[in-house]
Design a protein around this motif. Structure first.
Motif, PDB file in Angstrom:
ATOM      1  N   ILE A  67       0.847  -1.198   0.000  1.00 34.32           N
ATOM      2  CA  ILE A  67       0.000   0.000   0.000  1.00 34.32           C
ATOM      3  C   ILE A  67       0.881   1.246   0.000  1.00 34.32           C
ATOM      4  O   ILE A  67       0.671   2.167  -0.792  1.00 34.32           O
ATOM      5  N   LEU A  68       1.876   1.262   0.857  1.00 36.39           N
ATOM      6  CA  LEU A  68       2.783   2.407   0.922  1.00 36.39           C
ATOM      7  C   LEU A  68       3.543   2.576  -0.393  1.00 36.39           C
ATOM      8  O   LEU A  68       3.671   3.690  -0.913  1.00 36.39           O
ATOM      9  N   ARG A  69       4.038   1.486  -0.904  1.00 39.73           N
ATOM     10  CA  ARG A  69       4.843   1.529  -2.138  1.00 39.73           C
ATOM     11  C   ARG A  69       4.009   1.999  -3.331  1.00 39.73           C
ATOM     12  O   ARG A  69       4.456   2.847  -4.108  1.00 39.73           O
ATOM     13  N   LEU A  70       2.812   1.442  -3.484  1.00 38.24           N
ATOM     14  CA  LEU A  70       1.975   1.823  -4.617  1.00 38.24           C
ATOM     15  C   LEU A  70       1.505   3.272  -4.521  1.00 38.24           C
ATOM     16  O   LEU A  70       1.358   3.946  -5.545  1.00 38.24           O
ATOM     17  N   ARG A  71       1.253   3.754  -3.308  1.00 39.62           N
ATOM     18  CA  ARG A  71       0.848   5.162  -3.161  1.00 39.62           C
ATOM     19  C   ARG A  71       1.977   6.089  -3.621  1.00 39.62           C
ATOM     20  O   ARG A  71       1.735   7.169  -4.136  1.00 39.62           O
ATOM     21  N   LYS A  72       3.202   5.619  -3.438  1.00 43.66           N
ATOM     22  CA  LYS A  72       4.359   6.434  -3.817  1.00 43.66           C
ATOM     23  C   LYS A  72       4.673   6.296  -5.313  1.00 43.66           C
ATOM     24  O   LYS A  72       4.897   7.295  -5.990  1.00 43.66           O
ATOM     25  N   THR A  73       4.693   5.056  -5.808  1.00 46.09           N
ATOM     26  CA  THR A  73       5.120   4.826  -7.187  1.00 46.09           C
ATOM     27  C   THR A  73       4.003   4.984  -8.216  1.00 46.09           C
ATOM     28  O   THR A  73       4.281   5.291  -9.361  1.00 46.09           O
ATOM     29  N   ARG A  87      -6.044   3.224 -10.045  1.00 48.86           N
ATOM     30  CA  ARG A  87      -7.424   3.046  -9.582  1.00 48.86           C
ATOM     31  C   ARG A  87      -7.407   2.122  -8.362  1.00 48.86           C
ATOM     32  O   ARG A  87      -6.799   1.061  -8.390  1.00 48.86           O
ATOM     33  N   ARG A  88      -8.067   2.532  -7.298  1.00 46.73           N
ATOM     34  CA  ARG A  88      -8.094   1.769  -6.046  1.00 46.73           C
ATOM     35  C   ARG A  88      -9.535   1.470  -5.646  1.00 46.73           C
ATOM     36  O   ARG A  88     -10.179   2.287  -5.001  1.00 46.73           O
ATOM     37  N   PRO A  89     -10.018   0.267  -6.005  1.00 50.73           N
ATOM     38  CA  PRO A  89     -11.403  -0.052  -5.640  1.00 50.73           C
ATOM     39  C   PRO A  89     -11.582  -0.242  -4.132  1.00 50.73           C
ATOM     40  O   PRO A  89     -12.676  -0.086  -3.617  1.00 50.73           O
ATOM     41  N   PHE A  90     -10.499  -0.570  -3.437  1.00 48.54           N
ATOM     42  CA  PHE A  90     -10.554  -0.711  -1.983  1.00 48.54           C
ATOM     43  C   PHE A  90      -9.721   0.401  -1.376  1.00 48.54           C
ATOM     44  O   PHE A  90      -8.561   0.574  -1.714  1.00 48.54           O
ATOM     45  N   LYS A  91     -10.313   1.144  -0.477  1.00 44.40           N
ATOM     46  CA  LYS A  91      -9.637   2.288   0.130  1.00 44.40           C
ATOM     47  C   LYS A  91      -9.054   1.907   1.490  1.00 44.40           C
ATOM     48  O   LYS A  91      -9.670   1.180   2.255  1.00 44.40           O
ATOM     49  N   THR A  92      -7.870   2.421   1.785  1.00 43.22           N
ATOM     50  CA  THR A  92      -7.241   2.258   3.087  1.00 43.22           C
ATOM     51  C   THR A  92      -7.296   3.613   3.787  1.00 43.22           C
ATOM     52  O   THR A  92      -6.812   4.599   3.237  1.00 43.22           O
ATOM     53  N   PRO A  93      -7.878   3.654   4.977  1.00 38.36           N
ATOM     54  CA  PRO A  93      -7.959   4.948   5.669  1.00 38.36           C
ATOM     55  C   PRO A  93      -6.623   5.350   6.293  1.00 38.36           C
ATOM     56  O   PRO A  93      -5.780   4.509   6.566  1.00 38.36           O
ATOM     57  N   TRP A  94      -6.440   6.598   6.471  1.00 35.78           N
ATOM     58  CA  TRP A  94      -5.323   7.190   7.216  1.00 35.78           C
ATOM     59  C   TRP A  94      -3.955   6.712   6.741  1.00 35.78           C
ATOM     60  O   TRP A  94      -3.078   6.378   7.541  1.00 35.78           O
TER      61      TRP A  94
END
Length: 152
Positions: free
Chosen positions: A77-83, A88-95
Motif C-alpha cells: 500500500i505504501l509503495r503503490l501510493r508512492k510509485t 485506480r483503487r477499488p478498496f480504500k485504506t484509511p489514514w
C-alpha cells in the motif's frame, strides 16, 4: 484454517488464471461457480494437516503465513501510493500512511515473537513455493506473455 482455506481457493484460482499455477486450479463448477477442484484439494490438505499436526503448531504456521501476508500488503500500500499515485483503487485504506505503518509494526512484532521452529518451517514452506514458482510459474506466466506481446 477454515478462513485461510476459503482464501487459498480464491488465490489459487486467480494465480491459475494468470498462469502461475496449472489451469486445473481455475476450473469452476457449473452448478456453484466455485473453484471445486481447488476447494477439494486444499480442503483435503487442510484436513490431513489438521489431523496430523498438533493444534498449537498448526496455529503458529497459520499465524506466520497470515502475518507475513498482512505485512507485505501493508508495505505494498505504501509503495503503490508512492510509485503509482493515480492507480485506480477499488478498496480504500484509511489514514495512509499511519494505518499501513502501524500494521507493519504490529505484524513484525508478532512475527518476532514466534518460535524459531515456526520460522524454520516457514522458510522450508517458502522454499517449496519458490521451487513451484521458478519451476512452473515463470514459464507459464500470462504477465510475461502479455509483456512480450506488448513490446512487439
Amino acid at each position: 484454517m477454515l478462513v485461510c482455506l476459503y482464501g487459498q481457493t480464491r488465490i489459487s484460482f486467480s494465480m491459475s488464471r494468470d498462469g502461475l499455477l496449472p489451469h486445473v486450479f481455475s476450473d469452476i463448477s457449473a452448478k456453484t461457480g466455485a473453484p471445486l477442484k481447488s476447494t477439494v484439494l486444499f480442503g483435503s490438505i487442510a484436513a490431513i494437516m489438521g489431523g496430523l499436526i498438533p493444534l498449537a503448531d498448526l496455529a503458529e504456521l497459520v499465524n506466520i503465513g497470515t502475518l507475513t501476508a498482512f505485512t507485505l500488503v501493508s508495505f505494498s500500500i505504501l509503495r503503490l501510493r508512492k510509485t503509482q499515485p493515480d492507480l485506480r483503487r477499488p478498496f480504500k485504506t484509511p489514514w495512509v500512511p499511519f494505518v499501513p505503518i502501524m500494521s507493519i509494526i504490529c505484524c513484525v512484532f508478532l512475527l518476532i515473537n514466534l518460535k524459531p521452529v515456526t520460522w524454520i518451517r516457514f522458510v522450508v514452506w517458502l522454499a517449496i513455493g519458490m521451487v513451484v514458482y521458478f519451476g512452473y510459474s515463470v514459464k507459464h506466466s500470462q504477465l510475461k506473455t502479455n509483456t512480450a506481446t506488448d513490446e512487439k
